[in-house]
Design a protein around this motif. Structure first.
Motif, short mmCIF file in Angstrom:
data_model
loop_
_atom_site.label_atom_id
_atom_site.label_comp_id
_atom_site.label_asym_id
_atom_site.label_seq_id
_atom_site.Cartn_x
_atom_site.Cartn_y
_atom_site.Cartn_z
N GLU A 3 -65.02 56.87 -47.97
CA GLU A 3 -64.20 57.17 -46.42
C GLU A 3 -62.54 58.43 -47.18
N ASP A 7 -60.92 57.20 -40.03
CA ASP A 7 -61.87 57.72 -38.98
C ASP A 7 -62.80 58.50 -39.47
N THR A 8 -62.56 59.27 -40.59
CA THR A 8 -63.46 60.39 -41.74
C THR A 8 -64.34 59.83 -42.43
N ILE A 21 -68.00 63.43 -41.06
CA ILE A 21 -68.58 62.95 -40.76
C ILE A 21 -67.14 61.99 -39.48
N GLU A 23 -65.64 59.76 -35.74
CA GLU A 23 -65.93 59.94 -33.92
C GLU A 23 -65.61 60.66 -33.01
N TRP A 31 -70.61 60.06 -32.78
CA TRP A 31 -69.92 60.78 -33.93
C TRP A 31 -70.53 62.05 -34.57
N ARG A 43 -74.91 66.47 -32.80
CA ARG A 43 -73.72 64.41 -32.61
C ARG A 43 -74.89 63.82 -32.85
N SER A 46 -75.13 56.55 -33.73
CA SER A 46 -74.57 56.08 -34.71
C SER A 46 -73.66 57.34 -36.16
N ARG A 47 -73.09 56.63 -37.04
CA ARG A 47 -72.07 56.78 -38.49
C ARG A 47 -73.74 57.23 -39.35
N GLU A 48 -74.49 56.37 -39.21
CA GLU A 48 -75.62 56.70 -40.08
C GLU A 48 -76.71 57.20 -39.88
N ALA A 51 -74.95 60.96 -40.21
CA ALA A 51 -74.86 61.01 -42.29
C ALA A 51 -76.04 61.48 -42.35
#
Length: 66
Positions: A3, A7-8, A21, A23, A31, A43, A46-48, A51
């Motif tokens: 982190e 949010d980044t 990454i 939002e 994301w 984009r 999901s965040r995962e 990533a």
């Protein structure tokens, strides 16, 4: 992922940063991924997922194919 702000996140491969990454403010619910040079990469929902995409792009780009 590490982190960076609320949010980044920084995506690391070993000790090297593959990029960040966050939002996506332009497309809520998605994301976005930016490489270590700040170039937008894509984009994902999901965040995962974003990533994993960023890490894959980094690994492919860093390979010595000779």
């Amino acid at each position: 992922m590490q982190e960076a702000t609320a949010d980044t996140f920084i995506v690391r491969i070993g000790a090297v940063s593959a990029g960040t990454i966050a939002e996506d403010g332009e497309y809520p619910g998605l994301w976005g991924a930016w490489d270590q040079d700040g170039q937008f990469m894509g984009r994902h929902a999901s965040r995962e997922g974003v990533a994993a995409f960023l890490a894959s792009c980094f690994i492919v780009d860093e390979q010595d194919w000779s």
